[in-house]
Structures are given as structure tokens and as C-alpha cells.
Write an enzyme that holds these catalytic residues in place. Structure first.
Site, PDB file in Angstrom:
ATOM      1  N   ASN A 136      -2.780  42.752   7.840  1.00 44.63           N
ATOM      2  CA  ASN A 136      -3.439  41.472   8.081  1.00 44.63           C
ATOM      3  C   ASN A 136      -2.795  40.715   9.232  1.00 44.63           C
ATOM      4  OD1 ASN A 136      -5.522  40.653   5.778  1.00 44.63           O
ATOM      5  ND2 ASN A 136      -3.953  41.980   4.903  1.00 44.63           N
ATOM      6  N   HIS A 180      -9.210  47.359   0.388  1.00 40.75           N
ATOM      7  CA  HIS A 180      -8.456  46.230  -0.142  1.00 40.75           C
ATOM      8  C   HIS A 180      -7.932  45.380   1.009  1.00 40.75           C
ATOM      9  CE1 HIS A 180      -5.641  43.859  -2.498  1.00 40.75           C
ATOM     10  NE2 HIS A 180      -6.185  44.358  -3.594  1.00 40.75           N
ATOM     11  N   HIS A 181      -7.971  44.065   0.812  1.00 40.35           N
ATOM     12  CA  HIS A 181      -7.522  43.142   1.864  1.00 40.35           C
ATOM     13  C   HIS A 181      -6.026  43.319   2.167  1.00 40.35           C
ATOM     14  CE1 HIS A 181      -8.205  39.958   4.588  1.00 40.35           C
ATOM     15  NE2 HIS A 181      -9.138  39.317   3.901  1.00 40.35           N
ATOM     16  N   ALA A 182      -5.271  43.905   1.262  1.00 40.05           N
ATOM     17  CA  ALA A 182      -3.861  44.156   1.529  1.00 40.05           C
ATOM     18  C   ALA A 182      -3.674  45.209   2.607  1.00 40.05           C
ATOM     19  CB  ALA A 182      -3.144  44.599   0.249  1.00 40.05           C
ATOM     20  N   ALA A 192      -9.741  41.168  -4.334  1.00 44.81           N
ATOM     21  CA  ALA A 192      -9.494  41.096  -2.888  1.00 44.81           C
ATOM     22  C   ALA A 192     -10.110  42.263  -2.131  1.00 44.81           C
ATOM     23  CB  ALA A 192      -7.992  41.021  -2.625  1.00 44.81           C
TER      24      ALA A 192
END
Length: 477
Positions: free
Chosen positions: A325, A133-135, A21
Site C-alpha cells: 500500500n 486483500h488490501h494488505a 478488506a
């Protein structure tokens, strides 16, 4: 002390050695930059971007979503790295290096980002690859993070010292458990609110609409809402039945990536837009459809049905500075089966207008609200199980494709002009082994193409086909 949202945590939960991710940007700069210069800039500016100095703190036994806390051992030498291509390095050599870096998972014991200064590029250029990181951040937020290191002029005035911010140190275990108990108590209320708002739209929500009985339940709920005089009376545009056909880039992705990039003149895209009365986004989506169509023909794999594309939509407001997000995913048909470029453009335009209308009326935050209604421990198990199931069955979508508007003025990093900014995005078992993301900057549309190496080994062909597709549309004017 900020806790990951349920949606942020999903990007942790599905990650494996093959589903990685990372979201990233590849900056191409004019001239050479030393690592000392870059480290000095990052040291100064990273204090203004909280995710760059925060690491994750898990809750005991995974009972709740992790927290972001100040990394007391924050070390720029770990995060800012340097390497060189064999000079004179070509764009393809650069892309191959970026693909290798992009496939590597970030170490969760540190703040979830890395920056690579890449020397040896031909033409007196330097590359800067930055991944997060997409988190920690979504695509639009990632662009904002990169912007923190960029200036509007080559020699900006020294910035005033930022006020000291109280660091978010790790909470005590007891405090985390108390918060977890409160969150568990609130889960049913979150779920009830989601169901009340979303049940009338189950047949309009991506993925959920394909479940057995979703249409019957949502139609009955809409009828009840109308009879009770509730709601605003607006009918959400219908979603056609979209079944993703099999393609060579669907199925379980490998641990390896391919990356290619290309620039398209924004003024030429606007010429097409103006001639046909559509939007820039419509043209970009059509270019993607045309390039993928040609690639599928090359591989004798063009389905008779349209592909199904996932299109990320940002939920951020103009003044929204919240990290994490804030994105939803809409799905649309991508009419690769239409042979004529003019007809393909109109089909894409109609499909994009339909999902924009749905985005404005349907509950756009459905995914986040549903996630918040589920206990964290169950969500993690469900995410992993869902990805495992999708990898072995029919995919919900074929690929991801998106277009992000960017600044139309020149920017500078360490006094060097930014020549191009290419997005480097995510592929997964569920979303397909191909991602095409465009970012406009200073008169150009910079397109980054990420693919699974075993599924799309000839990814540079797609870059060339995008250019050919633009020429094809221009010839119709």
C-alpha cells in the site's frame, strides 16, 4: 523476503467478519471463455506478479508484522474458480453474485486472492471477478495486477520467458526474531522523524485535526519553525472544521454487501468539464454528491450540513513497481446540502482544489510514517480498539469516493475484448457503509458502488441517479 509495512498490516488488523478488506475488479468480456483457457493464462502471467504466489507468514507471538513468503503449495485450482448464473443472467443477478463473493474473507493460509469466471451472462458476455486483500495491494496496484492478465491485441505474440526469480522461502524463526529486535530498536527514530515533520501540520492531517489541542500545538510549532528559519515558508491551506453528520449509511456495517455498477460516457463528462473549466475528477465527485443527495432525500435523511468524504490519493510514482500500500486518505466536504447543480459543482471544485493544495504541501505519508513508529503488537491492538470505538460513536467520514484514471484503448483477456472494468471496493465501520469508485476505460467511466446491505438496500437507485446527475449537468451547458 518482503515484510508487510505497518500500513499493509493495518488492513489485516481491522478485519473482522463485518469489516472485510477485499479490493476487487469486475471485468465484463465479449464472448465465452473456458476455465482451461483462463487457468493457462493465469499460470503463465502469475509468475510475473509476486503477490499472487506469496502467502503470509506471521511472526511468533505477533511481535512484528508478517512476512510475504513463497507458497510452496501454490494451487491454481484453489484460486481460479468457476460458476454460472441462471441464463440469461442479468446485470443485477451478476451484481448480487459479486456482492456475495465480495463479502467473504480470504483465507490467510493461502495467497490472498481469488478469481471467479462467471458464465451465463446475457448478451454473449462472460464476467471475471478478481479479488485481492488490501494488505497485499492498494487500488492502483490492484489495477496493475489485473493489467498483467490483459493484452493490447486479441492475438498477442507469445511472451519471452521471464527470467527465473529466486523464491522467497520462509525465514527461520530465529531470523524473524532478530529482525523484530532491530525493528523495535528503530521504532523511536521513526516516531521522532514523524513528529518533527508532522507536528506543525497536526491541524491539517485528516482525523488527527479533530483531536483536542491539535490546532494549538500545530500553530505553536509552525511559529517556532518560522522563528528558527526552518522549513520552506509555504503555508498549508487551512482545513475547515469538518464534522460528519449522521446518515443512514453510518454506523457498524453488517456482514452483507450490495453492489451495483453503471457506465458513464467519458466524452460527456469532458463536455461538462470543458464548459465549466473544472477537472474530470471534479465532475465525477459532483456526480457522486448529486446521486447521494437524491438518495438521502428519498429517505428523508438529507443533513443540513455537507457530508464528509474520504478521498484516497495514490503516493505511487510513475515508475514505482513496489507492491503493498502506497496510499493516503484526504478528507473533503461533499456539498450534498446545496440544491443547485451548478453551485454544487463549484463547491466541489473549490473543495477538491483545497485538498490538492494540501496534498502537495502537507506530509502526505503521515499515516505510513506514524504507523512505522509504533510497535507492531501495539498497532494491532490500537487498530482494533479504534474501529470498535468508531463503530459506537460519531463517524470521522460519511463515505469513500474516488476516481481512478485508466487506459483509453481496448484491452483483451484470452483473446476476448474487455467491454468494461468495474471497481469493487471496501466499506468499514470507520469509513461508512457506502463506497463509490470510478475507473475510466476506453471512453467510458465505469462506476462500482459497494454498500452495506442493511444500510443501502436500494443501491441500484444510486447507479441510476449518477446517470441523471450527468444529464442534469449537461443541461446547464
Amino acid at each position: 523476503m518482503r515484510q508487510l509495512s505497518a500500513l499493509d498490516a493495518q488492513f489485516l488488523n481491522f478485519e473482522t467478519d463485518t469489516n472485510v478488506a477485499n479490493v476487487a475488479g469486475l471485468s465484463i468480456l465479449e464472448g465465452e471463455i473456458s476455465r482451461d483457457e483462463l487457468v493457462s493464462l493465469v499460470r503463465q502471467r502469475s509468475a510475473m506478479v509476486a503477490p499472487l504466489r506469496q502467502r503470509m507468514l506471521p511472526v511468533p507471538f505477533g511481535l512484528d508484522h508478517p512476512y510475504w513468503v513463497q507458497d510452496e503449495a501454490f494451487d491454481l485450482d484453489y484460486h481460479v474458480r468457476e460458476l454460472a448464473l441462471p441464463a440469461p443472467g442479468s446485470d443485477r443477478q451478476l451484481a448480487a453474485q459479486v456482492a456475495r463473493l465480495h463479502a467473504r474473507r480470504l483465507d490467510r493460509r493461502h495467497p490472498l486472492w481469488e478469481m471467479y469466471l462467471i458464465h451465463g451472462l446475457a448478451g454473449d458476455r462472460t464476467a471475471l471477478y478478481t479479488k485481492l486483500h488490501h494488505a497485499a495491494i492498494d487500488g492502483l496496484g490492484g489495477a496493475d495486477v489485473l493489467a498483467a492478465f490483459m493484452d493490447l491485441e486479441p492475438n498477442p505474440k507469445p511472451q519471452a520467458r521471464e527470467p527465473d526469480v529466486e523464491p522467497d522461502f520462509a525465514p527461520e524463526t530465529a531470523e524473524m526474531l532478530v529482525r523484530t529486535a532491530a525493528r523495535l530498536a528503530a521504532n523511536p527514530a521513526h516516531l521522532v522523524r514523524f513528529l518533527a515533520a508532522a507536528v506543525p501540520y497536526l491541524d491539517q492531517i485528516p482525523f488527527v485535526s479533530g483531536l483536542p489541542g491539535a490546532g494549538t500545538v500545530s500553530r505553536a510549532a509552525r511559529g517556532l519553525v518560522r522563528r528558527l528559519g526552518l522549513g520552506d515558508g509555504q503555508e498549508v491551506p487551512g482545513l475547515p472544521k469538518l464534522a460528519a453528520p449522521r446518515t443512514p449509511f453510518n454506523g457498524p456495517v453488517s456482514a452483507h454487501r450490495r453492489f451495483a455498477f453503471v457506465e458513464l460516457p467519458l466524452d460527456e463528462v469532458k463536455q461538462v468539464k470543458n464548459a465549466f473549466g473544472v477537472t474530470v475528477n471534479d465532475v465525477v465527485m459532483t456526480l457522486g454528491a448529486s446521486a447521494v443527495r437524491r438518495w438521502l432525500i428519498d429517505h428523508d435523511a438529507l443533513p443540513e450540513e455537507p457530508l464528509v468524504a474520504g478521498v484516497p490519493f495514490s503516493l505511487r510514482g510513475v515508475d514505482d513497481t513496489e507492491h503493498g500500500n502506497q496510499v493516503t486518505l484526504m478528507i473533503t466536504s461533499l456539498d450534498t446540502q446545496i440544491p443547485g447543480p451548478r453551485e454544487r459543482l463549484w463547491a466541489v471544485h473549490e473543495a477538491m482544489q483545497r485538498i490538492k493544495d494540501r496534498f502537495n504541501l502537507a506530509p502526505a505519508r503521515w499515516l505510513r510514517h506514524l504507523s512505522e513508529g509504533m510497535p507492531a503488537a501495539l498497532t494491532g491492538l490500537a487498530d482494533r480498539a479504534a474501529f470498535g470505538l468508531v463503530a459506537q460513536t460519531a463517524p470521522p467520514i460519511n463515505l469513500l469516493i474516488s476516481n481512478i484514471p485508466g487506459p483509453q484503448i481496448p484491452l483483451y483477456v484470452c483473446g476476448r475484448r474487455l467491454l468494461a472494468q468495474y471497481p469493487v471496493s471496501v466499506i468499514t465501520d470507520a469509513s461508512g457503509g457506502l463506497n463509490i469508485t470510478a475507473f475510466s476505460y476506453n471512453g467510458q467511466i465505469s462506476v462500482g458502488i459497494v454498500a452495506c446491505r442493511t444500510m443501502v438496500p436500494d443501491v441500484w437507485n444510486l447507479a441510476g441517479y449518477l446517470q441523471d446527475a450527468l444529464e442534469e449537468l449537461k443541461s446547464l451547458i
